[in-house]
Design a protein around this motif. Structure first.
Motif, mmCIF file in Angstrom:
data_model
loop_
_atom_site.group_PDB
_atom_site.id
_atom_site.type_symbol
_atom_site.label_atom_id
_atom_site.label_comp_id
_atom_site.label_asym_id
_atom_site.label_seq_id
_atom_site.Cartn_x
_atom_site.Cartn_y
_atom_site.Cartn_z
ATOM 1 N N PRO A 214 0.843 -1.228 -0.025
ATOM 2 C CA PRO A 214 -0.067 0.060 -0.065
ATOM 3 C C PRO A 214 0.877 1.094 0.050
ATOM 4 C CG PRO A 214 -0.106 -1.085 2.112
ATOM 5 C CD PRO A 214 0.429 -2.067 1.163
ATOM 6 N N GLY A 215 1.938 1.089 0.537
ATOM 7 C CA GLY A 215 2.975 2.282 0.504
ATOM 8 C C GLY A 215 4.196 2.147 -0.309
ATOM 9 N N LEU A 216 4.270 2.840 -1.610
ATOM 10 C CA LEU A 216 5.437 3.034 -2.137
ATOM 11 C C LEU A 216 6.267 4.552 -1.891
ATOM 12 C CD1 LEU A 216 4.534 1.152 -5.343
ATOM 13 C CD2 LEU A 216 6.138 0.191 -3.488
ATOM 14 N N MET A 217 7.279 4.853 -1.452
ATOM 15 C CA MET A 217 7.856 6.030 -1.038
ATOM 16 C C MET A 217 9.294 6.228 -1.349
ATOM 17 S SD MET A 217 4.926 6.268 0.934
ATOM 18 C CE MET A 217 4.980 7.597 2.120
ATOM 19 N N TRP A 218 9.404 7.428 -1.333
ATOM 20 C CA TRP A 218 10.769 7.923 -1.500
ATOM 21 C C TRP A 218 11.191 8.194 -0.149
ATOM 22 C CZ3 TRP A 218 8.098 10.917 -5.656
ATOM 23 C CH2 TRP A 218 8.251 10.563 -7.050
ATOM 24 N N SER A 219 12.594 8.018 0.223
ATOM 25 C CA SER A 219 13.092 8.603 1.265
ATOM 26 C C SER A 219 13.965 9.801 0.700
ATOM 27 C CB SER A 219 14.151 7.721 1.808
ATOM 28 O OG SER A 219 14.903 8.314 2.999
ATOM 29 N N THR A 220 13.611 11.063 1.046
ATOM 30 C CA THR A 220 13.878 12.361 0.356
ATOM 31 C C THR A 220 14.802 12.944 0.944
ATOM 32 O OG1 THR A 220 12.435 13.554 1.759
ATOM 33 C CG2 THR A 220 11.506 12.660 -0.242
ATOM 34 N N GLY A 221 15.776 12.113 1.901
ATOM 35 C CA GLY A 221 16.972 12.868 2.249
ATOM 36 C C GLY A 221 18.045 13.579 1.449
ATOM 37 N N ALA A 222 18.518 12.762 0.660
ATOM 38 C CA ALA A 222 19.409 13.313 -0.543
ATOM 39 C C ALA A 222 19.276 14.397 -1.217
ATOM 40 C CB ALA A 222 19.671 12.085 -1.630
ATOM 41 N N THR A 223 20.357 15.229 -1.062
ATOM 42 C CA THR A 223 20.049 16.545 -1.873
ATOM 43 C C THR A 223 19.689 16.470 -3.248
ATOM 44 O OG1 THR A 223 21.873 17.603 -0.441
ATOM 45 C CG2 THR A 223 21.326 19.000 -2.300
ATOM 46 N N ASP A 224 20.117 15.722 -3.952
ATOM 47 C CA ASP A 224 19.745 15.482 -5.172
ATOM 48 C C ASP A 224 18.538 14.629 -5.332
ATOM 49 O OD1 ASP A 224 19.527 14.980 -7.960
ATOM 50 O OD2 ASP A 224 21.428 14.480 -8.459
ATOM 51 N N PRO A 225 17.386 14.746 -5.674
ATOM 52 C CA PRO A 225 16.200 13.876 -5.906
ATOM 53 C C PRO A 225 16.595 12.754 -6.705
ATOM 54 C CG PRO A 225 15.530 16.166 -6.147
ATOM 55 C CD PRO A 225 17.116 16.216 -6.148
ATOM 56 N N ASP A 226 17.388 12.644 -7.922
ATOM 57 C CA ASP A 226 17.648 11.494 -8.459
ATOM 58 C C ASP A 226 18.290 10.516 -7.783
ATOM 59 O OD1 ASP A 226 16.458 12.637 -10.822
ATOM 60 O OD2 ASP A 226 18.263 13.317 -11.681
ATOM 61 N N GLU A 227 18.740 10.824 -6.427
ATOM 62 C CA GLU A 227 19.300 9.834 -5.512
ATOM 63 C C GLU A 227 18.509 9.346 -4.279
ATOM 64 O OE1 GLU A 227 23.045 11.436 -4.054
ATOM 65 O OE2 GLU A 227 23.753 11.730 -6.134
#
Length: 279
Positions: A214-227
């Motif tokens: 039910p949850g597919l998420m990004w971990s947004t900690g990296a400065t570059d979103p491509d990472e």
């Protein structure tokens, strides 16, 4: 045979043994079901169709990967209309053919080659690999206004994710999981507007969901979103972390049996379009 009964018969055939490579199965509806009703009934679960023939004119550009096996069984001037869908290792079609007794409505089930059997070109992006795996042919339509969405969020979104959305639009992969698509059916123009302008703290941002994940998420900690890397959340809140981006994760969900998702064992892969974006 009523439309619903004919569609049920077609679905039973689809769920049975796949057709022989050289012998497509043709089902004639003796009651002459209206083609538009048949397309709507099949499209309610198979998604947006492709036009393979219309007004007696067969698309001359058709290939094995775009639906040619659905029109090959018919002689010159016989096929009047044909709509088609790719579904795992099958092509599904419904159309109208000419006969001595007048036009007749038919359904066709034909063998579908694995679109990825030849592998991937060197340097192919994740979006292109997914297009090859599913056999998806992009259709013209509105595109997402990424600059406005990213300005509201205060950050870029991963480029490979945006490329996938621009290529596929709103829909689901293998009827198994779907992407968050701005402006898709039932979705806001900015589905992340409640997440605020600052995602630099390493929070989680959703990019998809499925019946089993039910949850597919990004971990947004990296400065570059491509990472940004992928985090999955179960119904009970359990998290799993993956050292890859969304594009790679989608492909692995479909094809990597070691990852453990059911669709990696499927006989083929497809994309079900939910229609154009409401931009």
């Amino acid at each position: 045979m009523e439309t619903s009964a004919f569609v049920d018969a077609v679905r039973r055939l689809i769920e049975g043994d796949p057709p022989d490579r050289d012998r497509p199965v043709i089902m004639e509806d003796p009651q002459g079901t209206d083609l538009h009703a048949l397309v709507a009934a099949l499209g309610s679960w198979a998604g947006r169709h492709r036009n393979l023939a219309a007004g007696g004119f067969v698309d001359p550009t058709l290939t094995e990967r775009t639906g040619l096996p659905l029109v090959e069984p018919f002689g010159a001037g016989e096929l009047l209309e044909m709509r088609g869908w790719g579904h795992r290792n099958r092509w599904i079609g419904c159309g109208v053919v000419a006969s001595p007794y007048g036009p007749r409505t038919v359904a066709v089930i034909a063998h579908r080659e694995d679109p990825a059997s030849a592998g991937f070109p060197e340097g192919a992006s994740w979006a292109e690999k997914l297009r090859i795996v599913t056999g998806w042919e992009p259709t013209p339509g509105p595109r997402v206004d990424w600059s406005t969405i990213e300005a509201d969020l205060g950050t870029r979104l991963p480029s490979h994710y945006k490329e996938i959305v621009d290529l596929f639009g709103a829909g689901s992969f293998d009827e198994y999981f779907a992407l968050v698509v701005p402006g898709g059916p039932g979705a806001d123009q900015n589905p992340w507007k409640t997440y605020g302008p600052d995602l630099a703290s390493g929070g989680l941002l959703p990019w998809g969901w499925s019946e089993f994940v039910p949850g597919l998420m990004w971990s947004t900690g990296a400065t570059d979103p491509d990472e940004w890397t992928v985090v999955t959340q179960s119904e009970c809140g359990e998290e799993r972390h993956f050292d890859c981006g969304a594009g790679e994760f989608i492909l692995r969900m479909l094809t990597d049996v070691q990852l453990g998702y059911p669709m990696s064992h499927a006989s083929g892969h497809f994309f079900v379009s939910h229609g154009p974006l409401g931009m």
